[in-house]
Motif scaffolding. Structure first.
Motif, short mmCIF file in Angstrom:
data_model
loop_
_atom_site.label_atom_id
_atom_site.label_comp_id
_atom_site.label_asym_id
_atom_site.label_seq_id
_atom_site.Cartn_x
_atom_site.Cartn_y
_atom_site.Cartn_z
N ALA A 57 0.87 -1.21 -0.01
CA ALA A 57 -0.23 0.05 0.00
C ALA A 57 0.85 1.31 0.00
O ALA A 57 0.53 2.03 -0.51
CB ALA A 57 -1.03 0.10 1.31
N GLU A 58 2.02 1.41 0.66
CA GLU A 58 2.67 2.49 0.92
C GLU A 58 3.45 2.63 -0.39
O GLU A 58 3.63 3.65 -1.00
CB GLU A 58 3.80 2.34 1.83
N VAL A 59 4.00 1.54 -1.27
CA VAL A 59 4.45 1.60 -2.55
C VAL A 59 3.44 2.24 -3.45
O VAL A 59 3.94 3.12 -4.33
CB VAL A 59 5.03 0.11 -3.13
N ASP A 60 2.37 1.58 -3.31
CA ASP A 60 1.16 2.18 -4.54
C ASP A 60 1.01 3.70 -4.21
O ASP A 60 0.98 4.40 -5.14
CB ASP A 60 -0.11 1.41 -4.25
N PHE A 61 0.94 4.16 -2.94
CA PHE A 61 0.95 5.51 -2.61
C PHE A 61 2.08 6.59 -3.31
O PHE A 61 1.65 7.45 -3.82
CB PHE A 61 0.67 5.73 -1.11
N TYR A 62 3.18 6.05 -3.09
CA TYR A 62 4.37 6.51 -3.79
C TYR A 62 4.34 6.51 -5.09
O TYR A 62 4.45 7.90 -5.68
CB TYR A 62 5.62 6.24 -3.38
N LYS A 75 9.82 17.15 5.55
CA LYS A 75 8.95 16.40 5.04
C LYS A 75 8.10 15.64 5.45
O LYS A 75 8.26 15.33 6.55
CB LYS A 75 10.01 15.24 4.33
N LEU A 76 6.98 15.18 4.91
CA LEU A 76 6.22 14.34 5.35
C LEU A 76 6.43 13.01 4.91
O LEU A 76 6.54 12.32 3.79
CB LEU A 76 4.60 14.77 4.65
N ILE A 77 6.36 12.00 5.80
CA ILE A 77 6.71 10.62 5.85
C ILE A 77 5.73 9.71 6.03
O ILE A 77 4.88 10.00 6.76
CB ILE A 77 8.04 10.57 6.36
N ASP A 78 6.01 8.31 5.76
CA ASP A 78 5.21 7.34 6.52
C ASP A 78 3.85 7.24 6.06
O ASP A 78 2.78 7.59 6.40
CB ASP A 78 4.98 7.18 8.09
N PHE A 79 3.61 6.33 4.81
CA PHE A 79 2.40 6.66 4.00
C PHE A 79 1.86 4.84 3.82
O PHE A 79 1.13 4.60 3.10
CB PHE A 79 2.32 7.12 2.78
N ALA A 80 2.03 4.39 4.90
CA ALA A 80 1.34 2.83 4.96
C ALA A 80 -0.14 3.00 5.16
O ALA A 80 -0.63 1.78 4.37
CB ALA A 80 2.02 1.94 5.98
N HIS A 81 -0.70 3.94 5.61
CA HIS A 81 -2.05 4.04 5.85
C HIS A 81 -2.66 5.58 4.99
O HIS A 81 -3.32 6.08 5.82
CB HIS A 81 -2.48 4.12 7.18
N ALA A 82 -2.21 5.47 3.69
CA ALA A 82 -2.57 6.90 3.19
C ALA A 82 -3.19 6.42 1.72
O ALA A 82 -3.11 5.50 1.07
CB ALA A 82 -1.22 7.60 2.84
N GLU A 83 -4.07 7.23 1.51
CA GLU A 83 -4.91 6.95 0.34
C GLU A 83 -5.55 8.35 -0.23
O GLU A 83 -5.77 9.24 0.54
CB GLU A 83 -6.09 5.81 0.31
N TRP A 84 -5.81 8.55 -1.63
CA TRP A 84 -6.49 9.59 -1.95
C TRP A 84 -8.11 9.17 -1.97
O TRP A 84 -8.33 8.08 -2.41
CB TRP A 84 -6.04 9.91 -3.56
N THR A 85 -8.82 10.19 -1.58
CA THR A 85 -10.29 9.87 -1.31
C THR A 85 -11.04 10.98 -1.97
O THR A 85 -11.57 11.75 -1.21
CB THR A 85 -10.50 9.89 0.21
N PRO A 86 -11.25 10.77 -3.27
CA PRO A 86 -11.84 11.92 -4.02
C PRO A 86 -13.57 12.00 -3.58
O PRO A 86 -14.09 11.08 -3.18
CB PRO A 86 -11.89 11.22 -5.53
#
Length: 352
Positions: free
Chosen positions: A40-45, A316-327
């Motif tokens: 999920a973090e890879v996908d976010f990057y 920097k903003l870091i740590d995106f294991a629980h991050a997603e775009w939510t249109p």
């Protein structure tokens, strides 16, 4: 695309961290950070590379690619295998990227906290080491959000993280200090008052959890090596550093106010030059050369290393294991509340 290769013996444990999980690696030059992660973090990057997120992209570390790590217990002996091309015999390659719940399901294996231990994964992201351009970087990790779990978190994890938030400034301020490292000087005595052999004082996650909304300023005073209740002088390099942090935070806040996302347990990574002489030199050289640039467009990698202006500070903003775009769901107010409160604390350091 440009490629970089790493032999098995090249990967070393990365010690220059203020918070987070174990198992982070680096290369011998210290230019990159190799961090175990989820898909999920890879996908976010990867998603940040889209043009609509270009403003936000300037506030995250440069994403260079992914690696697959084997299960060997010694992180220095980990085998890196590219997740996007076949490994070579001579080395391993990476390719740079362009930039309480009703009716809860019962699971056979209950969730258990990692307590900062290594993440059980063979996947890792390769990122720029934000601290690489500093001689003695002072590093601060600020965990954002009053809610720290995403929608997929099991009940036990939600209960645990809600308890952590309730007992710390996460609940009241939307952020807490997760850890920091501050350079005390070459003459600092190792072992005294938490000072390590490299001259750094380490503040772990337990330090930040002792702070309250009334005492949170003390955490930033420790980060900037100020006396209790001290105010940063009207002139001087440290005031410049803090003002730049505030400017960066305001710009990041503006960028996030124009995004529709949810980023649970993301962190702010603050870095500034902790060596006063090096800090003064960096500020002086900024006036003579373009910031973090080189003279001429055709400079080689060696010339780039030699001519690059040393850094003053970075955010920097870091740590995106629980991050997603939510249109359609609007800006992430959970994250933004923490950003706004962080800005106000830093502004307080400048006020007499």
């Amino acid at each position: 695309m440009a490629q970089k290769s790493y032999r098995k013996s090249q990967l070393i444990a990365f010690d220059n961290v203020a918070a987070g999980h174990e198992g982070v690696l680096s290369d011998p030059s210290g230019a990159v950070v190799i961090k175990p992660c989820s898909q999920a973090e890879v996908d976010f990057y990867h998603s940040v590379a889209k043009e609509e997120h270009s403003r936000f992209a300037t506030f995250i570390p440069t994403f260079m690619g992914t690696l697959e790590l084997n299960s060997e217990p010694d992180p220095a002996a980990a085998v890196a295998r590219t997740a996007i091309m076949n490994p070579t015999e001579a080395g391993q390659s990476i390719t740079e990227s362009p930039h309480a719940i009703p009716n809860a399901p019962v699971v056979e294996k209950a969730w258990a906290p990692s307590n900062g231990g290594k993440i059980k994964t063979n996947l890792a992201i390769v990122l720029e080491n934000v601290a690489a351009l500093f001689k003695n970087p002072n590093i601060l990790d600020v965990k954002l959000g009053a809610r720290l779990w995403d929608d997929n978190a099991p009940p036990a994890k939600r209960i645990k993280l809600d308890k952590v938030a309730e007992e710390t400034t996460s609940k009241s301020l939307g952020f807490r200090i997760a850890g920091m490292r501050t350079w005390q000087g070459a003459a600092a005595a190792a072992g005294s008052d938490g000072i390590l052999k490299d001259g750094y004082r380490l503040y772990d996650k337990h330090y930040g959890r002792t702070l309250t909304s009334e005492t949170i300023r003390q955490g930033f005073e420790d980060y900037f090596l100020l006396e209790r209740g001290g105010v940063i002088a009207n002139k001087g390099p440290l005031r410049t550093v803090v003002k730049r942090f505030i400017e960066d935070l305001v710009e990041l806040k503006s960028a996030l106010e124009n995004e529709e996302s949810r980023m649970y347990s993301a962190s702010l990574l603050f870095v500034y030059e902790g060596n006063r002489d090096a800090l003064l030199d960096a500020l002086a050289r900024e006036k003579e050369e373009p910031a973090n640039g080189v003279n001429g467009d055709e400079a080689s990698d060696e010339e780039d290393d030699e001519q690059r202006v040393p850094a003053v500070q970075g955010l920097k903003l870091i740590d995106f294991a629980h991050a997603e775009w939510t249109p359609g769901q609007g800006p992430d107010e959970n994250l933004l509340h923490g950003l706004r409160c962080t800005i106000e604390v830093l502004k307080g350091l400048l006020e007499a």
